[in-house]
Design an enzyme around this catalytic site. Structure first.
Site, PDB file in Angstrom:
ATOM      1  CB  THR A  12      -0.918  -0.005   1.238  1.00  0.00           C
ATOM      2  OG1 THR A  12      -1.672  -1.216   1.237  1.00  0.00           O
ATOM      3  CG2 THR A  12      -1.863   1.178   1.234  1.00  0.00           C
ATOM      4  CB  VAL A  13       3.188   2.649   2.539  1.00  0.00           C
ATOM      5  CG1 VAL A  13       3.994   3.928   2.706  1.00  0.00           C
ATOM      6  CG2 VAL A  13       2.116   2.567   3.617  1.00  0.00           C
ATOM      7  CB  VAL A 129       2.991   9.016  14.576  1.00  0.00           C
ATOM      8  CG1 VAL A 129       1.831   9.391  15.496  1.00  0.00           C
ATOM      9  CG2 VAL A 129       4.023   8.202  15.308  1.00  0.00           C
ATOM     10  N   GLY A 131      -0.173   8.704   9.821  1.00  0.00           N
ATOM     11  CA  GLY A 131      -0.220   8.557   8.356  1.00  0.00           C
ATOM     12  C   GLY A 131       0.239   9.809   7.644  1.00  0.00           C
ATOM     13  N   GLY A 184     -13.190  -3.641   5.285  1.00  0.00           N
ATOM     14  CA  GLY A 184     -11.750  -3.400   5.140  1.00  0.00           C
ATOM     15  C   GLY A 184     -11.214  -2.309   6.053  1.00  0.00           C
ATOM     16  CE  LYS A 202      -0.312   4.410  14.262  1.00  0.00           C
ATOM     17  NZ  LYS A 202      -1.719   4.351  13.838  1.00  0.00           N
TER      18      LYS A 202
HETATM   19  N1  LIG Z   1      -1.127   1.121   4.998  1.00  0.00           N
HETATM   20  C1  LIG Z   1      -1.156   2.292   5.589  1.00  0.00           C
HETATM   21  O1  LIG Z   1      -2.056   3.096   5.377  1.00  0.00           O
HETATM   22  C2  LIG Z   1      -0.034   2.696   6.518  1.00  0.00           C
HETATM   23  C3  LIG Z   1      -0.074   3.946   7.158  1.00  0.00           C
HETATM   24  C4  LIG Z   1       0.996   4.338   7.970  1.00  0.00           C
HETATM   25  C5  LIG Z   1       2.047   3.465   8.159  1.00  0.00           C
HETATM   26  N2  LIG Z   1       2.043   2.232   7.547  1.00  0.00           N
HETATM   27  C6  LIG Z   1       3.204   1.356   7.758  1.00  0.00           C
HETATM   28  O2  LIG Z   1       3.845   1.182   6.515  1.00  0.00           O
HETATM   29  C7  LIG Z   1       4.435  -0.114   6.454  1.00  0.00           C
HETATM   30  C8  LIG Z   1       3.970  -0.823   5.194  1.00  0.00           C
HETATM   31  O3  LIG Z   1       2.565  -0.979   5.251  1.00  0.00           O
HETATM   32  P1  LIG Z   1       1.728  -1.442   3.962  1.00  0.00           P
HETATM   33  O4  LIG Z   1       0.289  -1.275   4.349  1.00  0.00           O
HETATM   34  O5  LIG Z   1       2.218  -0.759   2.743  1.00  0.00           O
HETATM   35  O6  LIG Z   1       2.091  -3.014   3.912  1.00  0.00           O
HETATM   36  P2  LIG Z   1       1.756  -4.045   2.751  1.00  0.00           P
HETATM   37  O7  LIG Z   1       0.694  -3.508   1.855  1.00  0.00           O
HETATM   38  O8  LIG Z   1       1.539  -5.361   3.412  1.00  0.00           O
HETATM   39  O9  LIG Z   1       3.096  -4.129   1.882  1.00  0.00           O
HETATM   40  C9  LIG Z   1       4.277  -4.733   2.331  1.00  0.00           C
HETATM   41  C10 LIG Z   1       5.270  -4.806   1.186  1.00  0.00           C
HETATM   42  O10 LIG Z   1       6.519  -5.269   1.677  1.00  0.00           O
HETATM   43  C11 LIG Z   1       6.928  -6.428   0.981  1.00  0.00           C
HETATM   44  N3  LIG Z   1       7.490  -7.335   1.971  1.00  0.00           N
HETATM   45  C12 LIG Z   1       7.024  -7.617   3.210  1.00  0.00           C
HETATM   46  N4  LIG Z   1       7.832  -8.499   3.828  1.00  0.00           N
HETATM   47  C13 LIG Z   1       8.815  -8.787   2.954  1.00  0.00           C
HETATM   48  C14 LIG Z   1       9.956  -9.637   3.001  1.00  0.00           C
HETATM   49  N5  LIG Z   1      10.229 -10.361   4.070  1.00  0.00           N
HETATM   50  N6  LIG Z   1      10.776  -9.667   1.913  1.00  0.00           N
HETATM   51  C15 LIG Z   1      10.487  -8.918   0.828  1.00  0.00           C
HETATM   52  N7  LIG Z   1       9.441  -8.103   0.729  1.00  0.00           N
HETATM   53  C16 LIG Z   1       8.610  -8.054   1.780  1.00  0.00           C
HETATM   54  C17 LIG Z   1       5.694  -7.008   0.325  1.00  0.00           C
HETATM   55  O11 LIG Z   1       6.090  -7.672  -0.856  1.00  0.00           O
HETATM   56  P3  LIG Z   1       5.017  -8.343  -1.866  1.00  0.00           P
HETATM   57  O12 LIG Z   1       4.268  -7.207  -2.464  1.00  0.00           O
HETATM   58  O13 LIG Z   1       5.831  -9.074  -2.856  1.00  0.00           O
HETATM   59  O14 LIG Z   1       4.161  -9.211  -0.988  1.00  0.00           O
HETATM   60  C18 LIG Z   1       4.856  -5.751   0.068  1.00  0.00           C
HETATM   61  O15 LIG Z   1       5.212  -5.180  -1.169  1.00  0.00           O
HETATM   62  C19 LIG Z   1       4.061  -0.802   7.769  1.00  0.00           C
HETATM   63  O16 LIG Z   1       5.105  -0.640   8.697  1.00  0.00           O
HETATM   64  C20 LIG Z   1       2.838  -0.043   8.225  1.00  0.00           C
HETATM   65  O17 LIG Z   1       2.668  -0.067   9.628  1.00  0.00           O
HETATM   66  C21 LIG Z   1       1.036   1.843   6.735  1.00  0.00           C
END
Ligand SMILES: NC(=O)c1ccc[n+]([C@@H]2O[C@H](COP(=O)([O-])OP(=O)(O)OC[C@H]3O[C@@H](n4cnc5c(N)ncnc54)[C@H](OP(=O)(O)O)[C@@H]3O)[C@@H](O)[C@H]2O)c1
Length: 439
Positions: A12-13, A129, A131, A184, A202
């Protein structure tokens, strides 16, 4: 030469960040300096929402963090390991780091910042923290001269969404949670959110910045919202409160004084997460749905509140990219005289739209002679200029004159003004005492 990014994660990010960095038009000119050099993922076969050259995507994340060509490592993969080890290895290899990972920072910040200080690199965490809400940088910079008394946040969108729906619908926690999972807004395993653990991560980070000391996560008291019932919410409402999951970091200096404790050498603070009755007039009471807000109180500033989207691809990408930009500016600073984020970089004038071309709604109040057919005549004049009316109210009389209020749909201001000019020629119209724009 551009500044080369090694991005860990394209979920997502990561995807939001790549999209933002690829679409540089009308953003800060320093973004032109950024090159997406490598992006590390788990699977190369997954369909992606962004197009990247084949050579950029890799599953070898370790190679990214030790690659001498990489200037900045952007960790947006989440989880504790291997994220922690990769961040540390990036630091050891002299890379600046941008991370959105509150879980890693709240648990291993001590180790990570010590390593970063030793290596002389920065670790930036605006997205960790709130977003998209800029709160880390304001605490580190704009508010840093203040003595902070309290940081109070609604910093978990899922629980705020659940509590808001319980409040507005009078529903049970478990029913709203199930629906939030279906839509979701809540994870299949909601523990981190509903038990207050995410908010604890946070507030530990915010407290550390606001009060200038490290925080052990185990010292953060955390109580979630599972016990909040619709009965409590209804009683709170009657008493003039709403129930919110608040994360609070508060200076305990006044308490220490009351308890006759000597002035501590390091800040004495209370850090906690719990459902709280918030008076309806409090600025945090109206923060509803998945939104986040952080209220900072200090001296001499008083109260400042930061409000906005606490999650989501675009919002979080905004925070991640602002950290990247800060680092790019710092890296370029050694080569140019001025830091390009602090200096005024604009040379060209913006083009300003003339007011006549503004598109807005209008409120207008007319005083007219009490004659039949006046409203029809007003409508005809508006229609002649393409102005359509959302509502027309004849409110009453002022002396001999009838008072008519209209609200238009969106209209070009120039067209509206022409309609008014025509209306002023009507013998039935005495005057137009009020003309206001409607948001
Ligand atoms: N989502 C939000 O709105 C949001 C807001 C603020 C902060 N965050 C923080 O941002 C971070 C990412 O969140 P997200 O929602 O973007 O997560 P996500 O959608 O689950 O994406 C994770 C990404 O990392 C890759 N990945 C994870 N583990 C891996 C590994 N062991 N080796 C290689 N690649 C790996 C995945 O690869 P694949 O694509 O190949 O599976 C995927 O592309 C987290 O720390 C979260 O707390 C998120």
């Amino acid at each position: 030469m551009g500044v080369k990014l090694g991005i860990l994660g394209l979920g997502t990010v990561g995807t939001g960040t790549v999209q933002l960095l690829q679409d540089k038009g009308f953003r800060h000119p320093l973004l032109q300096e950024v090159e997406i050099y490598r992006v590390g993922v788990r699977s190369l076969d997954k369909p992606r929402a962004v197009t990247l050259p084949e050579s950029v995507l890799t599953t070898d994340l370790e190679a990214i963090v030790i690659d001498p060509a990489v200037d900045i490592v952007v960790e947006v993969m989440g989880g504790l390991e291997p994220a922690r080890s990769l961040i540390l290895k990036a630091i050891q290899n002299g890379k600046h780091v941008v991370t959105a990972n509150k879980a890693v920072i709240s648990r291993f910040g001590d180790e990570i910042f010590t390593a970063a200080n030793q290596a002389g690199v920065y670790v930036m965490l605006e997205a960790a923290v709130g977003g998209g809400i800029p709160v880390i940088q304001p605490l580190k910079q704009s508010l840093s001269v203040n003595r902070i008394h309290t940081v109070t946040g609604i910093i978990n969108g899922t629980t705020n969404y659940i509590l808001t729906r319980m409040q507005t619908e009078g529903s049970n926690f478990s029913d709203v949670l199930a629906d939030a999972q279906r839509l979701g807004y809540a994870e299949a395993d909601p523990t981190a959110d509903v038990d207050g653990l995410d908010a604890a991560d946070k507030i530990a980070i915010l407290a550390s910045l606001a009060f200038g000391g490290r925080i052990k996560l185990k010292d953060v008291y955390s109580e979630g919202i599972r016990q909040v019932s619709k009965t409590d919410i209804a009683y709170a409402e009657k008493l003039g409160f709403v129930i919110k999951l608040l994360a609070i970091a508060q200076s305990a200096a006044p308490l220490a004084a009351i308890a006759n404790r000597t002035t501590p050498s390091s800040p004495l603070i209370s850090v906690r997460v719990h459902p709280t009755l918030v008076p309806k007039a409090h600025p945090l009471a109206s923060i509803n749905g998945v939104n986040n807000a952080i209220l900072v109180e200090g001296e001499p500033i008083g109260q400042v509140m930061f409000f906005g989207p606490g999650a989501g691809a675009g919002a979080t990408a905004s925070a991640v990219s602002s950290d990247i930009l800060n680092l790019v500016a710092a890296l370029k600073k050694s080569k140019t005289a001025l830091n390009q984020l602090l200096a005024c970089a604009h040379q060209d004038y913006c083009q300003i739209v003339p007011m006549a071309e503004l598109v807005t709604r209008f409120y207008a109040r007319f005083l007219t002679k009490d004659q039949p057919g006046v409203i029809g005549k007003l409508g005809t004049c508006f229609g002649n200029h393409g102005v359509s009316l959302e509502s027309v109210v004849q409110t009453g009389f002022q002396g001999e004159l009838a008072e008519i209020v209209v609200v238009t749909h969106d209209v070009q201001e120039g067209d509206f003004r022409q309609a008014l000019t025509e209306i002023q020629t009507l013998t039935a119209v005495d005057s137009i005492p009020s003309l206001l724009r409607v948001l």
